[in-house]
Design an enzyme around this catalytic site. Sequence first.
Site, mmCIF file in Angstrom:
data_model
loop_
_atom_site.group_PDB
_atom_site.id
_atom_site.type_symbol
_atom_site.label_atom_id
_atom_site.label_comp_id
_atom_site.label_asym_id
_atom_site.label_seq_id
_atom_site.Cartn_x
_atom_site.Cartn_y
_atom_site.Cartn_z
ATOM 1 N N GLY A 42 0.592 -1.023 -0.212
ATOM 2 C CA GLY A 42 0.197 0.180 0.481
ATOM 3 C C GLY A 42 0.938 1.064 -0.117
ATOM 4 O O GLY A 42 1.996 1.410 -0.076
ATOM 5 N N ASN A 43 -0.208 2.192 0.403
ATOM 6 C CA ASN A 43 0.956 3.471 0.292
ATOM 7 C C ASN A 43 0.408 4.185 1.416
ATOM 8 O O ASN A 43 -0.481 4.522 2.006
ATOM 9 C CB ASN A 43 1.428 4.274 -0.818
ATOM 10 N N HIS A 44 0.906 5.585 1.716
ATOM 11 C CA HIS A 44 0.713 6.587 3.180
ATOM 12 C C HIS A 44 -0.471 7.408 2.463
ATOM 13 O O HIS A 44 -0.637 7.616 3.480
ATOM 14 C CB HIS A 44 1.367 7.526 3.531
ATOM 15 N N ALA A 102 -3.222 7.751 -5.055
ATOM 16 C CA ALA A 102 -2.193 7.295 -4.700
ATOM 17 C C ALA A 102 -2.637 5.722 -5.236
ATOM 18 O O ALA A 102 -2.233 5.247 -4.685
ATOM 19 C CB ALA A 102 -1.726 7.589 -3.866
#
Length: 397
Positions: free
Chosen positions: A208-210, A275
């Site tokens: 995943g990402n932030h 994102a």
Amino acid sequence: MLKDKNIILGVCGSIAAYKAATLVRLLVKAGANVKVILTSDAANFITPLTLATLSKNPVYTQYFEEETGVWSNHVELGLWADYLLVAPASANTIAKMAKGLCDNLLTAVYLSAKCPVLFAPAMDLDMWAHESTQQNVSQLLSYGNILIAPGTGELASGLHGQGRMAEPEEILVFLEQLIKKGLPLLGTKVLVTAGPTYEAIDPVRFIGNHSSGKMGFAIANQFAAMGAEVTLITGPTAEKSAQQLRRIDVLSAADMLDACLREFSEAKITVMSAAVADYTPVQAAAQKIKKSEEQFQLQLKKTTDILASLGKLKTAQQILVGFALETENEEVHAKAKLIKKNLDLIVLNSLNDKGAGFKMDTNKITIFNQASEKTVFEMKSKSEVAKDICLEILKLL
Ligand code: CTP
């Protein structure tokens, strides 16, 4: 149009105060939340009980209730209101508003309010025609307050002329028209994406990402506030969406692609602020991967670039806006993405700007258009940034 709008109705001492009952009933029926403030003179013409019953809210008459000592916070009331409507507005209250006098709750709320202020005068024709009243009205107009002009007809004094308060039905239509004018995207279909995507490695793990989704949600909310019909496609996020948004939850980049392809043709404006993962595991393991070797290699494959796919499908009537999150050579990369993905605008975020980026409540953006013109914005809250983005998009319509 008036659904869920917070309206403070200020009622002044005038025989037309009896019309406030009908006005409150109409506003409430249209879905507005109404709080009434009566001046002490107004309470001689209509009772708080009538207006409290119709508005389903306590009626405010003074700064504090003598018996209970409960204080009515004029600042809070002023901030609560989406619209402050003074109807009937007496010559006396108009004069106080014009000069900034503040000797009762209504005038204190007027001075505290940040929302549009409308006033519907009611008085005898000579009072209305008097130069001082006309000057006060001009002064209120110069502050940006909005006049709902009095009508001409028989007045309570028996005289005939201008000074009758506009009828409650006319005031309602006036307010609805005003709201409509402030909704430049009324009925326009808008698609916004937000949040991260999660790419499954096995049933318990993911890449995943932030991204928190805050920026995308703020943009969706801002479009909705401009009257648009907003569909929000979001990856996993803790953000709560407002009721008026049509929300589609997705998990992976592939899910987001599917949802975007389904929704895109309907949308006049699409803003891709999600994102999206650029890579995803070649295959997600069906069972939890057990730990064994010292080193572990994960094979990744490229995801489809959703924005670029939409850029290929875009018609001349559609507007497509993307984001570019960069850490170096920001402008060059952002402009290249705008061209490569066939965008109308690109919003550049640089992680080098303190206070910009993931999980922050603030952001700092630069927007480029197809002519390579750039608009640089200050660091602002994400809701203010969302407004800037939506206003830049409006310019393209
Ligand atoms: N985007 C997308 N689909 C992807 C990757 C990105 O739609 N698979 C969109 C993002 O939503 C954003 C824009 O493309 O609006 C730019 O994303 P960014 O991560 O800055 O750039 P990339 O095109 O992925 O390029 P790079 O990661 O190499 O900078």
